[in-house]
Design an enzyme around this catalytic site. Sequence first.
Site, mmCIF file in Angstrom:
data_model
loop_
_atom_site.group_PDB
_atom_site.id
_atom_site.type_symbol
_atom_site.label_atom_id
_atom_site.label_comp_id
_atom_site.label_asym_id
_atom_site.label_seq_id
_atom_site.Cartn_x
_atom_site.Cartn_y
_atom_site.Cartn_z
ATOM 1 N N SER A 31 -12.769 92.326 105.256
ATOM 2 C CA SER A 31 -13.872 93.848 105.513
ATOM 3 C C SER A 31 -13.260 94.629 106.219
ATOM 4 C CB SER A 31 -14.901 92.849 106.298
ATOM 5 O OG SER A 31 -15.529 92.082 105.038
ATOM 6 N N HIS B 12 -13.837 94.163 97.877
ATOM 7 C CA HIS B 12 -14.719 93.938 98.764
ATOM 8 C C HIS B 12 -15.951 93.706 98.097
ATOM 9 C CE1 HIS B 12 -16.834 94.763 102.476
ATOM 10 N NE2 HIS B 12 -15.683 93.662 102.605
ATOM 11 N N GLU C 221 -16.577 97.318 96.724
ATOM 12 C CA GLU C 221 -15.980 98.223 96.683
ATOM 13 C C GLU C 221 -14.380 97.991 95.695
ATOM 14 O OE1 GLU C 221 -17.863 99.759 100.465
ATOM 15 O OE2 GLU C 221 -16.555 98.149 100.633
ATOM 16 N N ASN D 195 -18.704 99.836 105.455
ATOM 17 C CA ASN D 195 -18.409 99.116 107.150
ATOM 18 C C ASN D 195 -18.310 100.393 107.766
ATOM 19 O OD1 ASN D 195 -19.218 97.002 106.366
ATOM 20 N ND2 ASN D 195 -17.541 95.814 106.237
HETATM 21 N N1 LIG Z 1 -18.701 87.409 105.755
HETATM 22 C C1 LIG Z 1 -19.937 88.107 105.001
HETATM 23 O O1 LIG Z 1 -20.600 89.222 105.697
HETATM 24 C C2 LIG Z 1 -18.523 89.319 104.544
HETATM 25 C C3 LIG Z 1 -19.068 90.993 104.190
HETATM 26 C C4 LIG Z 1 -17.513 90.895 102.461
HETATM 27 C C5 LIG Z 1 -16.498 90.210 103.136
HETATM 28 N N2 LIG Z 1 -16.189 89.593 103.526
HETATM 29 C C6 LIG Z 1 -14.243 88.794 104.702
HETATM 30 O O2 LIG Z 1 -14.304 87.774 103.850
HETATM 31 C C7 LIG Z 1 -13.513 86.237 103.821
HETATM 32 C C8 LIG Z 1 -14.169 85.603 104.122
HETATM 33 O O3 LIG Z 1 -14.961 85.338 104.517
HETATM 34 P P1 LIG Z 1 -15.785 84.602 104.791
HETATM 35 O O4 LIG Z 1 -17.313 84.639 105.801
HETATM 36 O O5 LIG Z 1 -16.329 83.720 103.783
HETATM 37 O O6 LIG Z 1 -15.450 83.592 105.449
HETATM 38 P P2 LIG Z 1 -16.184 81.449 105.980
HETATM 39 O O7 LIG Z 1 -14.905 82.079 106.851
HETATM 40 O O8 LIG Z 1 -17.414 81.527 105.365
HETATM 41 O O9 LIG Z 1 -14.938 81.337 104.762
HETATM 42 C C9 LIG Z 1 -13.535 81.037 104.960
HETATM 43 C C10 LIG Z 1 -13.106 79.754 103.975
HETATM 44 O O10 LIG Z 1 -11.879 79.998 104.173
HETATM 45 C C11 LIG Z 1 -11.072 78.482 104.289
HETATM 46 N N3 LIG Z 1 -9.567 78.948 104.416
HETATM 47 C C12 LIG Z 1 -9.330 79.533 105.958
HETATM 48 N N4 LIG Z 1 -7.606 79.198 105.836
HETATM 49 C C13 LIG Z 1 -7.582 78.901 103.816
HETATM 50 C C14 LIG Z 1 -5.863 79.016 103.381
HETATM 51 N N5 LIG Z 1 -4.839 79.197 103.864
HETATM 52 N N6 LIG Z 1 -6.656 78.423 102.447
HETATM 53 C C15 LIG Z 1 -7.326 78.252 101.943
HETATM 54 N N7 LIG Z 1 -8.776 78.565 102.418
HETATM 55 C C16 LIG Z 1 -9.031 78.235 103.931
HETATM 56 C C17 LIG Z 1 -12.082 77.640 104.952
HETATM 57 O O11 LIG Z 1 -11.355 77.183 104.926
HETATM 58 C C18 LIG Z 1 -13.153 78.509 105.056
HETATM 59 O O12 LIG Z 1 -13.776 77.773 104.493
HETATM 60 C C19 LIG Z 1 -12.682 87.744 105.171
HETATM 61 O O13 LIG Z 1 -11.797 88.075 105.023
HETATM 62 C C20 LIG Z 1 -13.884 88.613 105.384
HETATM 63 O O14 LIG Z 1 -14.014 89.703 105.811
HETATM 64 C C21 LIG Z 1 -17.214 88.733 104.577
#
Ligand SMILES: NC(=O)c1ccc[n+]([C@@H]2O[C@H](COP(=O)([O-])OP(=O)(O)OC[C@H]3O[C@@H](n4cnc5c(N)ncnc54)[C@H](O)[C@@H]3O)[C@@H](O)[C@H]2O)c1
Length: 309
Positions: A144, A165, A177, A215
């Site tokens: 993000s 995204h 995106e 964003n």
């Molecule tokens: N939450 C949102 O609303 C949102 C929206 C758009 C984009 N994002 C982006 O998406 C990404 C993930 O966000 P999220 O909210 O799903 O996070 P989350 O914490 O729910 O999930 C992340 C997952 O990644 C795993 N992980 C961490 N390091 C790892 C590795 N080296 N190998 C394999 N798995 C690994 C963790 O165990 C976890 O299950 C981030 O980059 C965030 O910026 C989030």
Amino acid sequence: MAFATRRFVRAASSSSSSSAAAAKLLVKHVTVIGGGLMGAGIAQIAAASGHTVVLVDQSDEILKKSTKGIEESLKRVTKKKFAGAEFIEKTLKNLTTSTDAVAVVHSTDLVIEAIVENQEIKNELFKRLDKFAPEHTIFASNTSSLQITQLANSTTRQDRFGGLHFFNPVPMMKLVEVIKTPMTSQKTFESLMDFSKAVGKSPVSCKDTPGFIVNRLLVPYMMEAVRLFERGDASKEDIDVAMKLGAGYPMGPFELLDYVGLDTSKYIIDGWHVLEPNNPLFAPSPLLDKLVAEKKLGKKTGEGFYKYK
Ligand SMILES: NC(=O)c1ccc[n+]([C@@H]2O[C@H](COP(=O)([O-])OP(=O)(O)OC[C@H]3O[C@@H](n4cnc5c(N)ncnc54)[C@H](O)[C@@H]3O)[C@@H](O)[C@H]2O)c1
């Protein structure tokens, strides 16, 4: 799993970019890294649209939780779309899980990374996978707030690297995106646009600029609401009512901040402040910093700007 095939389709012949995009990649096999909120949703929609998907995370326990979440989400989708039980069965058939990204990446067309929002950890992952993924494989990040260019630079495939995204909750939100860095090839970009459409989303494109489109507009708007409240110009309740009834937004900015998570919002604004310290839209907020320090992170902790039972 029969992963070996590489499938290409001819690009539309009339386009001026047709030579650059001579053979777009038709993505069939997808590896999603990170089975959290976003990764599980991305794996679900990719599998539901007929792609073969491997979902990767750090432990079987996490993956079990992700799969359970996907099954529950599929049941909701099935009910809403009046689809039959075979839709769930077919989708789950397309989906497998693994804790070993290196072992599965050798037979994938597209890697979508959705792990923790940390530049170093993401860089390390992409650098490692770059050595094992086939030549044609496209890498994409769901970040993000981090720069796609910096992530791409941790690999040797900068031309086959872009941003995808998605929005939360992934199965519901129609937007993706698609982010093109100066090094992303036209072929990669068009392949990512096609993949986004194939999973049922409406893609928009944006350069690799902080916050992309949504964003970049949304975060400064929420921060302006906090500053309005900090100055004592209006109460947070009135600001929320004003934006819902006056602008037609479904949530007010403080409700939205609590929903997104105050830690996530702080992380984004702090990162942008480092990039552009003189931009007043990216200035940190003492009130937001205080709430995060007190672990009042929003809905997920039971308290943010508002209290939740
Ligand atoms: N939450 C949102 O609303 C949102 C929206 C758009 C984009 N994002 C982006 O998406 C990404 C993930 O966000 P999220 O909210 O799903 O996070 P989350 O914490 O729910 O999930 C992340 C997952 O990644 C795993 N992980 C961490 N390091 C790892 C590795 N080296 N190998 C394999 N798995 C690994 C963790 O165990 C976890 O299950 C981030 O980059 C965030 O910026 C989030």
